[in-house]
Design a protein around this motif. Structure first.
Motif, PDB file in Angstrom:
ATOM      1  N   ILE A  22      25.295  -3.875  -0.663  1.00 12.94           N
ATOM      2  CA  ILE A  22      24.863  -3.684  -2.053  1.00 12.94           C
ATOM      3  C   ILE A  22      24.650  -2.208  -2.367  1.00 12.94           C
ATOM      4  N   HIS A  36      20.078 -10.389  -7.134  1.00  7.62           N
ATOM      5  CA  HIS A  36      20.559 -10.643  -5.779  1.00  7.62           C
ATOM      6  C   HIS A  36      19.693 -11.710  -5.131  1.00  7.62           C
ATOM      7  N   SER A  37      20.282 -12.440  -4.190  1.00 12.83           N
ATOM      8  CA  SER A  37      19.552 -13.551  -3.577  1.00 12.83           C
ATOM      9  C   SER A  37      18.530 -13.117  -2.538  1.00 12.83           C
ATOM     10  N   ALA A  38      18.565 -11.844  -2.120  1.00 15.81           N
ATOM     11  CA  ALA A  38      17.625 -11.394  -1.086  1.00 15.81           C
ATOM     12  C   ALA A  38      16.387 -10.757  -1.723  1.00 15.81           C
ATOM     13  N   SER A  39      15.218 -11.209  -1.315  1.00 14.88           N
ATOM     14  CA  SER A  39      13.983 -10.554  -1.755  1.00 14.88           C
ATOM     15  C   SER A  39      14.024  -9.098  -1.302  1.00 14.88           C
ATOM     16  N   GLY A  40      13.644  -8.199  -2.184  1.00 13.22           N
ATOM     17  CA  GLY A  40      13.630  -6.781  -1.818  1.00 13.22           C
ATOM     18  C   GLY A  40      14.948  -6.064  -2.091  1.00 13.22           C
ATOM     19  N   HIS A  95      15.386  -2.080  -2.393  1.00 19.74           N
ATOM     20  CA  HIS A  95      16.244  -1.450  -1.390  1.00 19.74           C
ATOM     21  C   HIS A  95      17.213  -0.460  -2.032  1.00 19.74           C
ATOM     22  N   GLU A 126      17.381   3.667  -1.755  1.00 21.50           N
ATOM     23  CA  GLU A 126      18.575   4.373  -1.273  1.00 21.50           C
ATOM     24  C   GLU A 126      19.167   5.311  -2.318  1.00 21.50           C
ATOM     25  N   ASP A 182      15.258 -10.830  -7.641  1.00 21.22           N
ATOM     26  CA  ASP A 182      15.613 -10.629  -6.227  1.00 21.22           C
ATOM     27  C   ASP A 182      14.971 -11.729  -5.387  1.00 21.22           C
ATOM     28  N   GLY A 183      15.791 -12.613  -4.884  1.00 22.51           N
ATOM     29  CA  GLY A 183      15.310 -13.693  -4.013  1.00 22.51           C
ATOM     30  C   GLY A 183      14.170 -14.453  -4.645  1.00 22.51           C
ATOM     31  N   TRP A 184      13.135 -14.641  -3.855  1.00 16.13           N
ATOM     32  CA  TRP A 184      11.922 -15.315  -4.339  1.00 16.13           C
ATOM     33  C   TRP A 184      10.901 -14.312  -4.826  1.00 16.13           C
ATOM     34  N   HIS A 185      11.281 -13.031  -4.795  1.00 12.84           N
ATOM     35  CA  HIS A 185      10.270 -11.972  -4.929  1.00 12.84           C
ATOM     36  C   HIS A 185       9.836 -11.700  -6.364  1.00 12.84           C
TER      37      HIS A 185
END
Lengths: 340, 439
Positions: A117, A136-140, A144, A148, A160-163
């Motif tokens: 990503i 995005h499906s990822a928490s954080g 991230h 970056e 982002d994910g469950w976040h």
């Protein structure tokens, strides 16, 4: 470069209000680059955002031409997860402010070939995109990319994910304040699959800042450990959670939760947690219902309740979503150069 | 050939003999040849002014990942043992979850050749319990043990099938080797990223419950009870795990255990933002768990401190937390971190502390007892317990940089390591006014 002279004429004709707008939260937004979650938003920022959103809503409702405050800016939508409403809401918000919108199709791009990503975002930075709206499906995932590349591009988290899903929480907040004014002392319930819900988390961070009496209910297998640390009251049954409530947020039940063994059956879930007119009797007389969508009619909420315009705020949420996202984009993407 | 060395006036800490006194040591060839007060410095000797320093037997790490074979972008035998030597280690036990895993004679043979060619210190390879670490069929344990496998473990993965574990423990008696347990219930830990609780919930991450470790330990202890074969629990992270091992030891079962420096010094609340350098398995737990680990080290429930040094490239770690690789490097920081935590805070005396890296670690895998006696092999770590230094992964020896301790100010450092009489690590700056080269 945009044509400044033409632009200013347009602006004066349409958004005088926005230019004269002043608020304690404005300097805070000038220093803010990203919107990752409601957790780190100050009340002044939220209040400011609500006022701008109200102005944006007026503009959006009057059939004038788009504002030009973001003309020359490019906003990229990258949705690694499917979304129709959030993506189109962001897109409309950006266009109403005069920004160009780049929609990245993650299924056919190099993302599908395993690009990270950060690398995908880096390509957009090279194309001089001003902001990235990312889901995005990822928490954080949003934090991230902001870590970056945050010095080169502004990141707006569209989930982002469950976040976190900050713009959903902000539009929910806007929708509730339209009805009730101040939410201080209001009793609110969030019911359903709390474990997997970024909407629930972003709402909890936001509402607890405003002294809301916040109640949460769901099957114990869908309520995560340590939820009390948010400052909410956790219930295992729907009834005590919604008792006397001014607002009830109903969350979507993902059908695969049964396959994962988190609930025994959809039938039992409906029996225990489906919101209907009968259960609504427990709530405050003027209670209103919110749902982040898409609704599973008849599962977490009855058909009749979804369509009951005296109770349901679901259509208002969608309409307000554009206004709130306009406010987010406007406040994040303008006023930066003049300060630095 | 190196010159003879005379280490002058250091505090000799030899836990095996319970010796703790200021003495000189003379090293010649690969041996300690003299011990005593005011040893003569002969022409051609190198003298080291060791006043204020601790002279310890070289450390043993019961658990590290050197990544050779197949993952050299993370670490290899050369860089990994260089990092270990810098940390004061002269013996490391290298886990078998490489690519391919060390589950057959041919692979072990390649690894042993690499160790012979490239290791700066002693590397004792672990071989897998099951073929392909699949938790089903046993490896040729006797053959692998005879070739040089020091122990057996599928570390990185648990053995979930208790019938397989039981057979492995029974059969391991033929090999006369210990099995090392990575105790994790994979169903309970499924998808988990950090310790289950408020922090995981706030971050929207699936939690790793305490029971994910304790359930595995409890049932594995019952298998040990039925086989009576030696079994070592590595990287304990929970208070209840310590209690389970304590009871098993009280019952006379042949179990041992270790904890890592990171579990002894960090808790889940100290995770910085979304930094994947705090992502490890087992995960960082709570203050209560950490205190129980320390109590376990104090009362002998835990036998050793082991690093679980787990190198990963920046690319592996620099991802959203859910997708980032699991593990942290630790060979170069283990001593300083635990020295502060255990000796600095008054939990252990220096001799008891050094025993966790030496005399108490060795019997876990039936290794020779490290000692500082005349005619002992000159495997020595020289520690400046008061040296204040800032750890930086960029000046560190490991090929990888995945440490949550980067930039941390530490007190206490290994400054010189001898392996078989030869210096394999020298902190030139710390030694500059202490070293008297031969004229």
């Amino acid at each position: 470069m945009p044509n400044r002279s033409t632009q200013s004429t347009t602006e004066q004709n349409t958004i005088g209000n926005l230019f004269e707008f002043d608020h304690d939260g404005l300097p805070l937004f000038r220093r803010r680059r990203h919107l990752i979650d409601t957790q780190d938003l100050l009340k002044e920022e939220v209040d400011c955002l609500m006022e701008v959103a109200a102005l944006c809503k007026k503009n959006h409702q009057s059939e004038v031409e788009p504002l030009a405050v973001l003309s020359g800016k490019t906003i990229a939508n990258i949705f690694y997860e499917n979304s129709t409403r959030t993506r189109s809401s962001f897109e409309m918000a950006a266009r109403r402010l005069g920004a160009s919108v780049l929609n990245l199709d993650t299924k056919v791009s190099s993302v599908a070939k395993g690009e990270t990503i950060t690398d995908t975002a880096r390509q957009l930075v090279s194309m001089r995109v001003d902001a990235i709206v990312q889901r995005h499906s990822a928490s954080g995932a949003a934090a991230h990319v902001a870590t970056e590349l945050g010095d080169k591009v502004q990141i707006i988290n569209a989930g982002d994910g469950w976040h976190a899903h900050p713009t959903q929480a902000l539009l929910d907040f806007f929708t509730m304040t339209e009805i009730r004014g101040s939410l201080s002392g209001a009793r609110v319930a969030i019911v359903g699959d709390i474990l997997h819900s970024r909407v629930a988390r972003s709402n909890m961070w936001l509402l607890t800042k405003y002294g809301v009496d916040l109640n949460v209910a769901g099957p114990p297998t869908l309520v995560p450990a340590g939820l009390e640390s948010f400052g909410v009251t956790v219930h295992n049954r729907l009834e005590p959670a919604i008792e006397g409530c001014d607002f009830i947020m109903v969350l979507r039940l993902q059908m695969e939760r049964q396959k994962q063994g988190l609930i025994p059956s959809v039938g039992e879930y409906k029996k225990l947690f489906r919101l209907d007119h009968a259960r609504l009797q427990l709530a405050a007389p003027g209670v209103r219902i919110l749902h982040p969508g898409p609704v599973n009619r008849g599962i977490e909420i009855t058909d009749a309740l979804v369509d009951d315009e005296s109770k349901s705020l679901i259509d208002a949420q969608v309409a307000n979503g554009v206004a709130v996202r306009m406010a987010v984009l406007y406040l994040l993407l303008t006023g930066k150069e003049s300060v630095q | 050939m190196t010159t003879p060395y005379v280490l002058q006036g250091g505090l000799v800490l030899d836990p095996a003999s319970k010796q703790e006194s200021v003495m000189d040591l003379r090293l010649d060839g690969d041996r300690i040849v003299a011990l005593g007060g005011n040893l003569e410095v002969k022409p051609g000797d190198t003298a080291i002014d060791a006043r204020g320093l601790w002279i310890c037997p070289g450390f043993i790490d019961l658990h590290c990942h050197l990544r050779d074979l197949g993952q050299k972008d993370k670490e290899d035998i050369e860089t990994g043992t260089r990092a270990a030597a810098a940390g004061g280690y002269t013996t490391v036990v290298a886990m078998a979850n490489t690519e391919p895993p060390v589950d057959n004679a041919a692979t072990l043979s390649v690894l042993l050749n690499r160790i012979a060619d490239r290791a700066h210190i002693e590397v004792l390879p672990v071989a897998c319990v099951t073929k392909g670490m699949e938790g089903a069929e046993l490896t040729n344990m006797v053959e692998l043990a005879e070739m040089g496998a020091v122990a057996f473990s599928d570390d990185g993965l648990p053995i979930s099938n208790m019938a397989v574990l039981r057979r492995a423990l029974e059969y391991a008696r033929l090999s006369e080797r210990v099995i090392i347990s990575h105790a994790e219930d994979r169903d309970l830990c499924q998808g988990g990223i950090i310790h289950e609780g408020a922090r995981a919930t706030a971050m929207g991450l699936s939690g790793i419950p305490i029971a994910g470790e304790t359930v595995a330990i409890a049932r594995e202890i019952e298998i040990v009870r039925s086989t009576n074969s030696p079994y070592h629990f590595t990287h304990l992270s929970c208070a209840q795990s310590v209690e389970l091992v304590r009871r098993a030891k009280a019952d006379g079962l042949p179990v041992t255990a270790d904890a890592t420096p990171h579990h002894l010094t960090l808790t889940v609340d100290q995770i910085q933002g979304w930094d994947a350098n705090y992502k490890m398995k087992p995960p960082l737990r709570t203050q209560i768990d950490q205190e129980a680990l320390i109590a376990g080290l104090k009362d002998g429930t835990l036998d050793a401190i082991a690093t679980d040094h787990a190198p990963h490239t920046r690319q592996d770690k620099c991802r959203p937390l859910e997708e980032a690789s699991v593990g942290v490097i630790g060979l170069e920081t283990a001593l300083a971190l635990t020295l502060e935590r255990l000796v600095g805070a008054g939990h252990l005396r220096p001799l008891e502390f050094i025993a966790l890296f030496t005399s108490k670690a060795a019997p876990v895998l039936d290794l020779p007892q490290p000692s500082l006696q005349i005619d002992s092999t000159a495997n020595i770590a020289i520690v400046d317990p008061a040296l204040r230094w800032t750890y930086s992964t960029s000046t560190g020896q490991s090929r990888s940089h995945n440490s949550p301790f980067h930039g941390r100010l530490l007190t206490g450092k290994n400054i010189l390591t001898f392996y078989q009489g030869r210096p394999v690590f020298t902190d030139k700056q710390a030694l500059q006014n202490r070293l008297k080269e031969p004229v």
